[in-house]
Scaffold this motif. Structure first.
Motif, PDB file in Angstrom:
ATOM      1  N   PRO A   9     -41.243  18.549 -26.379  1.00 56.86           N
ATOM      2  CA  PRO A   9     -40.859  17.832 -25.484  1.00 56.86           C
ATOM      3  C   PRO A   9     -40.485  16.531 -26.154  1.00 56.86           C
ATOM      4  O   PRO A   9     -41.243  15.681 -26.733  1.00 56.86           O
ATOM      5  CB  PRO A   9     -41.712  17.579 -24.487  1.00 56.86           C
ATOM      6  CG  PRO A   9     -43.006  18.665 -24.635  1.00 56.86           C
ATOM      7  CD  PRO A   9     -42.723  19.024 -26.162  1.00 56.86           C
ATOM      8  N   ALA A  11     -38.368  13.941 -24.281  1.00 54.92           N
ATOM      9  CA  ALA A  11     -37.490  13.215 -23.420  1.00 54.92           C
ATOM     10  C   ALA A  11     -38.134  11.945 -22.794  1.00 54.92           C
ATOM     11  O   ALA A  11     -37.414  11.302 -21.931  1.00 54.92           O
ATOM     12  CB  ALA A  11     -36.943  14.319 -22.284  1.00 54.92           C
ATOM     13  N   GLY A  12     -39.251  11.524 -23.249  1.00 52.16           N
ATOM     14  CA  GLY A  12     -40.101  10.500 -22.716  1.00 52.16           C
ATOM     15  C   GLY A  12     -39.071   9.013 -22.929  1.00 52.16           C
ATOM     16  O   GLY A  12     -38.356   9.044 -23.850  1.00 52.16           O
ATOM     17  N   GLY A  14     -40.397   6.362 -23.866  1.00 52.46           N
ATOM     18  CA  GLY A  14     -41.122   5.632 -25.189  1.00 52.46           C
ATOM     19  C   GLY A  14     -41.420   4.070 -24.726  1.00 52.46           C
ATOM     20  O   GLY A  14     -41.195   3.237 -25.542  1.00 52.46           O
ATOM     21  N   THR A  15     -42.023   3.810 -23.631  1.00 50.23           N
ATOM     22  CA  THR A  15     -41.911   2.408 -23.320  1.00 50.23           C
ATOM     23  C   THR A  15     -43.016   1.556 -24.131  1.00 50.23           C
ATOM     24  O   THR A  15     -42.800   0.315 -24.409  1.00 50.23           O
ATOM     25  CB  THR A  15     -42.437   2.401 -21.656  1.00 50.23           C
ATOM     26  OG1 THR A  15     -43.886   2.963 -21.545  1.00 50.23           O
ATOM     27  CG2 THR A  15     -41.242   2.820 -20.856  1.00 50.23           C
ATOM     28  N   ARG A  16     -44.002   2.328 -24.737  1.00 52.59           N
ATOM     29  CA  ARG A  16     -44.932   1.609 -25.739  1.00 52.59           C
ATOM     30  C   ARG A  16     -43.967   1.122 -27.092  1.00 52.59           C
ATOM     31  O   ARG A  16     -44.628   0.342 -27.471  1.00 52.59           O
ATOM     32  CB  ARG A  16     -45.895   2.506 -25.890  1.00 52.59           C
ATOM     33  CG  ARG A  16     -47.150   2.746 -25.051  1.00 52.59           C
ATOM     34  CD  ARG A  16     -48.165   3.784 -25.579  1.00 52.59           C
ATOM     35  NE  ARG A  16     -47.607   5.137 -25.575  1.00 52.59           N
ATOM     36  CZ  ARG A  16     -47.675   6.013 -26.303  1.00 52.59           C
ATOM     37  NH1 ARG A  16     -48.959   5.957 -26.983  1.00 52.59           N
ATOM     38  NH2 ARG A  16     -47.175   7.075 -26.221  1.00 52.59           N
ATOM     39  N   GLU A  27     -38.915   9.631 -31.296  1.00 52.47           N
ATOM     40  CA  GLU A  27     -39.006  11.003 -31.929  1.00 52.47           C
ATOM     41  C   GLU A  27     -38.272  10.987 -33.352  1.00 52.47           C
ATOM     42  O   GLU A  27     -38.478  11.889 -34.141  1.00 52.47           O
ATOM     43  CB  GLU A  27     -38.589  12.008 -31.102  1.00 52.47           C
ATOM     44  CG  GLU A  27     -39.717  12.211 -29.614  1.00 52.47           C
ATOM     45  CD  GLU A  27     -39.075  11.578 -28.556  1.00 52.47           C
ATOM     46  OE1 GLU A  27     -38.243  10.746 -28.761  1.00 52.47           O
ATOM     47  OE2 GLU A  27     -40.078  11.265 -27.760  1.00 52.47           O
ATOM     48  N   LYS A  60     -30.434  10.393 -26.416  1.00 59.06           N
ATOM     49  CA  LYS A  60     -31.111  10.734 -27.517  1.00 59.06           C
ATOM     50  C   LYS A  60     -30.125  11.818 -28.535  1.00 59.06           C
ATOM     51  O   LYS A  60     -30.882  12.758 -28.823  1.00 59.06           O
ATOM     52  CB  LYS A  60     -32.325  11.496 -26.881  1.00 59.06           C
ATOM     53  CG  LYS A  60     -33.262  10.464 -26.499  1.00 59.06           C
ATOM     54  CD  LYS A  60     -34.679  10.767 -26.169  1.00 59.06           C
ATOM     55  CE  LYS A  60     -35.770   9.953 -25.741  1.00 59.06           C
ATOM     56  NZ  LYS A  60     -36.980  10.221 -26.266  1.00 59.06           N
ATOM     57  N   ALA A 106     -37.306  11.436 -16.561  1.00 61.08           N
ATOM     58  CA  ALA A 106     -38.604  11.529 -17.034  1.00 61.08           C
ATOM     59  C   ALA A 106     -39.732  11.539 -16.314  1.00 61.08           C
ATOM     60  O   ALA A 106     -40.348  10.734 -15.776  1.00 61.08           O
ATOM     61  CB  ALA A 106     -38.633  10.309 -18.149  1.00 61.08           C
ATOM     62  N   ARG A 107     -39.867  12.976 -15.689  1.00 58.79           N
ATOM     63  CA  ARG A 107     -40.857  13.230 -14.529  1.00 58.79           C
ATOM     64  C   ARG A 107     -42.292  13.713 -15.368  1.00 58.79           C
ATOM     65  O   ARG A 107     -43.113  14.174 -14.531  1.00 58.79           O
ATOM     66  CB  ARG A 107     -40.202  14.179 -13.778  1.00 58.79           C
ATOM     67  CG  ARG A 107     -39.109  13.530 -12.806  1.00 58.79           C
ATOM     68  CD  ARG A 107     -38.594  14.712 -12.003  1.00 58.79           C
ATOM     69  NE  ARG A 107     -39.698  15.416 -10.996  1.00 58.79           N
ATOM     70  CZ  ARG A 107     -39.479  16.258 -10.447  1.00 58.79           C
ATOM     71  NH1 ARG A 107     -38.292  16.938 -10.476  1.00 58.79           N
ATOM     72  NH2 ARG A 107     -40.201  16.830  -9.506  1.00 58.79           N
ATOM     73  N   GLY A 108     -42.248  13.352 -16.463  1.00 55.21           N
ATOM     74  CA  GLY A 108     -43.720  13.967 -17.110  1.00 55.21           C
ATOM     75  C   GLY A 108     -43.556  14.766 -18.042  1.00 55.21           C
ATOM     76  O   GLY A 108     -42.744  15.661 -18.075  1.00 55.21           O
ATOM     77  N   LEU A 109     -44.763  15.037 -18.898  1.00 50.35           N
ATOM     78  CA  LEU A 109     -44.870  15.929 -19.898  1.00 50.35           C
ATOM     79  C   LEU A 109     -44.744  17.389 -19.468  1.00 50.35           C
ATOM     80  O   LEU A 109     -44.020  18.424 -19.813  1.00 50.35           O
ATOM     81  CB  LEU A 109     -46.018  15.718 -20.810  1.00 50.35           C
ATOM     82  CG  LEU A 109     -46.198  16.696 -22.025  1.00 50.35           C
ATOM     83  CD1 LEU A 109     -45.143  16.761 -23.182  1.00 50.35           C
ATOM     84  CD2 LEU A 109     -47.722  16.279 -22.631  1.00 50.35           C
ATOM     85  N   ALA A 112     -41.287  18.269 -18.375  1.00 48.25           N
ATOM     86  CA  ALA A 112     -40.587  18.554 -19.633  1.00 48.25           C
ATOM     87  C   ALA A 112     -40.718  20.243 -19.912  1.00 48.25           C
ATOM     88  O   ALA A 112     -39.800  20.856 -20.286  1.00 48.25           O
ATOM     89  CB  ALA A 112     -40.997  17.808 -20.772  1.00 48.25           C
ATOM     90  N   GLY A 130     -43.594  15.360 -29.157  1.00 49.14           N
ATOM     91  CA  GLY A 130     -42.717  14.932 -29.913  1.00 49.14           C
ATOM     92  C   GLY A 130     -42.917  13.985 -30.574  1.00 49.14           C
ATOM     93  O   GLY A 130     -42.290  13.456 -31.502  1.00 49.14           O
ATOM     94  N   ASP A 131     -43.966  13.139 -30.269  1.00 49.66           N
ATOM     95  CA  ASP A 131     -44.307  11.867 -31.105  1.00 49.66           C
ATOM     96  C   ASP A 131     -45.674  11.847 -31.931  1.00 49.66           C
ATOM     97  O   ASP A 131     -46.073  11.065 -32.350  1.00 49.66           O
ATOM     98  CB  ASP A 131     -44.358  10.836 -30.196  1.00 49.66           C
ATOM     99  CG  ASP A 131     -45.151  10.879 -28.811  1.00 49.66           C
ATOM    100  OD1 ASP A 131     -46.004  11.878 -28.981  1.00 49.66           O
ATOM    101  OD2 ASP A 131     -45.541  10.125 -28.088  1.00 49.66           O
TER     102      ASP A 131
HETATM  103  P1  UTP Z   1     -45.691  10.455 -23.986  1.00 48.13           P
HETATM  104  O1  UTP Z   1     -46.591  10.228 -22.811  1.00 48.13           O
HETATM  105  O2  UTP Z   1     -46.438  10.151 -25.166  1.00 48.13           O
HETATM  106  O3  UTP Z   1     -44.474   9.972 -23.927  1.00 48.13           O
HETATM  107  O4  UTP Z   1     -45.667  12.005 -23.962  1.00 48.13           O
HETATM  108  P2  UTP Z   1     -43.597   8.670 -23.307  1.00 48.13           P
HETATM  109  O5  UTP Z   1     -43.859   8.747 -21.858  1.00 48.13           O
HETATM  110  O6  UTP Z   1     -42.418   8.469 -23.644  1.00 48.13           O
HETATM  111  O7  UTP Z   1     -44.410   7.357 -23.733  1.00 48.13           O
HETATM  112  P3  UTP Z   1     -44.690   5.928 -23.154  1.00 48.13           P
HETATM  113  O8  UTP Z   1     -45.979   5.852 -22.576  1.00 48.13           O
HETATM  114  O9  UTP Z   1     -43.447   5.595 -22.275  1.00 48.13           O
HETATM  115  O10 UTP Z   1     -44.537   5.199 -24.397  1.00 48.13           O
HETATM  116  C1  UTP Z   1     -45.473  12.861 -25.242  1.00 48.13           C
HETATM  117  C2  UTP Z   1     -44.140  13.490 -25.505  1.00 48.13           C
HETATM  118  O11 UTP Z   1     -43.759  14.017 -24.190  1.00 48.13           O
HETATM  119  C3  UTP Z   1     -42.384  13.692 -24.110  1.00 48.13           C
HETATM  120  C4  UTP Z   1     -42.329  12.136 -24.869  1.00 48.13           C
HETATM  121  O12 UTP Z   1     -40.953  12.207 -25.335  1.00 48.13           O
HETATM  122  C5  UTP Z   1     -43.256  12.519 -26.109  1.00 48.13           C
HETATM  123  O13 UTP Z   1     -42.714  13.019 -27.051  1.00 48.13           O
HETATM  124  N1  UTP Z   1     -42.292  13.618 -22.564  1.00 48.13           N
HETATM  125  C6  UTP Z   1     -42.716  12.781 -21.884  1.00 48.13           C
HETATM  126  C7  UTP Z   1     -40.921  14.344 -21.919  1.00 48.13           C
HETATM  127  O14 UTP Z   1     -40.376  15.053 -22.660  1.00 48.13           O
HETATM  128  N2  UTP Z   1     -40.796  13.962 -20.845  1.00 48.13           N
HETATM  129  C8  UTP Z   1     -41.539  13.105 -20.211  1.00 48.13           C
HETATM  130  O15 UTP Z   1     -41.035  12.962 -18.887  1.00 48.13           O
HETATM  131  C9  UTP Z   1     -42.560  12.580 -20.575  1.00 48.13           C
END
Ligand code: UTP
Length: 290
Positions: A9, A11-12, A14-16, A27, A60, A106-109, A112, A130-131
């Motif tokens: 996964p 697709a997040g 990456g707000t941090r 990623e 991406k 981006a609806r969460g891990l 994904a 992915g990170d």
């Molecule tokens: P994280 O929670 O670390 O990613 O998810 P995030 O939401 O991108 O981070 P912040 O908190 O906003 O900085 C772990 C992995 O899951 C993927 C992210 O890309 C990351 O590699 N992910 C997360 C998805 O593929 N889809 C999502 O909806 C959320």
């Protein structure tokens, strides 16, 4: 059963890592000269994985280009007689059957991973966040695959984290089975108090899951942050089928955090065959000024 498929996964939002993640997805951030995603693909391949699905998102596309052929670079390198550099670019493009699927929101891990349902079918599969980079002599993913083959149960990569950090991670309810291996019967995401947590053993970056996870994910309601949490679904799996935790050895870098990115580049930079020695000399001098 041999594990052949992996899902990454990526697709997040990456707000941090904003603002860079707005322009370059986290990623694909480098450790010296290789993107995080290459480390993940290499680890999966080292575990015997042949088919990888990367969950991607708008903006991406750089990931798809990276694992494609690059005729411009290959042509330019061959003209300069740089055959081995050219071969390395080919190797990256041919490491595995890599396909991409977009998560439209981006609806969460957990969501994904659910996007990978038809790719996975009826087989156990590996998930590499992915990170999350894990560097160890024997690939962590390989040890996890071996455990799945031995016990036939889902496996989580885990390590003990500090009391402070467990509040940001997930806490596992564990019973030791043997060295580095635990039975997991429950888990809780981001426990804020000592009473709320089971232990300081936490899931970090890898999960090997049976296909039954998809039925659970389809019923999983949005949890923390309004996102569909993979941990919530894995909790049901742990409570019903049981899971294992594999306490991996090695170094983990959270490339989704500024500190993780910097630490990865300093600690791995000094080992780089081309510039490591010079970088180390620079760091020694620089450290005197701190
Ligand atoms: P994280 O929670 O670390 O990613 O998810 P995030 O939401 O991108 O981070 P912040 O908190 O906003 O900085 C772990 C992995 O899951 C993927 C992210 O890309 C990351 O590699 N992910 C997360 C998805 O593929 N889809 C999502 O909806 C959320």
């Amino acid at each position: 059963m041999k594990i052949k498929k992996a899902v990454i996964p990526a697709a997040g939002l990456g707000t941090r890592m904003l603002p860079i993640s707005k322009g370059v997805c986290k990623e694909m951030l480098p450790i010296t000269d290789r993107p995080a995603m290459q480390y993940l693909v290499e680890e999966a391949v080292g575990a015997g994985i042949t088919d990888i699905l990367i969950i991607t998102a708008r903006g991406k596309e750089v990931m798809e280009n990276y694992f494609d052929y690059s005729p411009d670079y290959e042509g330019a390198l061959l003209k300069k007689g740089k055959e081995s550099e050219c071969a390395e670019l080919r190797r990256i493009a041919e490491m595995a059957n890599i396909t991409f699927l977009r998560q439209k929101e981006a609806r969460g891990l957990g969501h994904a991973v659910l996007c990978a349902k038809s790719f996975v079918g009826d087989e156990p599969f590996l998930v590499l966040y992915g990170d999350d980079i894990i560097l160890s002599e024997k690939p962590t993913a390989l040890s996890m695959c071996e455990l799945y083959e031995e016990f036939g149960r889902g496996v989580l990569a885990s390590q003990t984290v500090s009391e402070e950090d467990i509040r940001r991670y997930s806490s596992l309810k564990i019973e030791p089975i043997r060295d580095q291996v635990f039975a997991v019967s429950d888990m809780v995401e981001k426990p804020q108090t000592k009473e709320a947590r089971f232990s300081c053993q936490s899931i970090l970056g890898r999960a090997l899951l049976p296909p039954s996870i998809f039925d659970i994910l389809e019923k999983t309601e949005p949890g923390a942050g309004g996102e569909i949490q993979l941990t919530d679904a894995m909790r049901v799996l742990a409570q019903t089928e049981g899971m294992l935790a594999y306490e991996f050895e090695g170094t983990r870098y959270d490339m989704g955090s500024k500190l993780g990115f910097l630490t990865a580049n300093v600690t791995q930079g000094v080992l780089h065959p081309e510039c490591g020695e010079e970088f180390k000399a620079f760091l020694k001098e620089f450290a005197k000024t701190l």
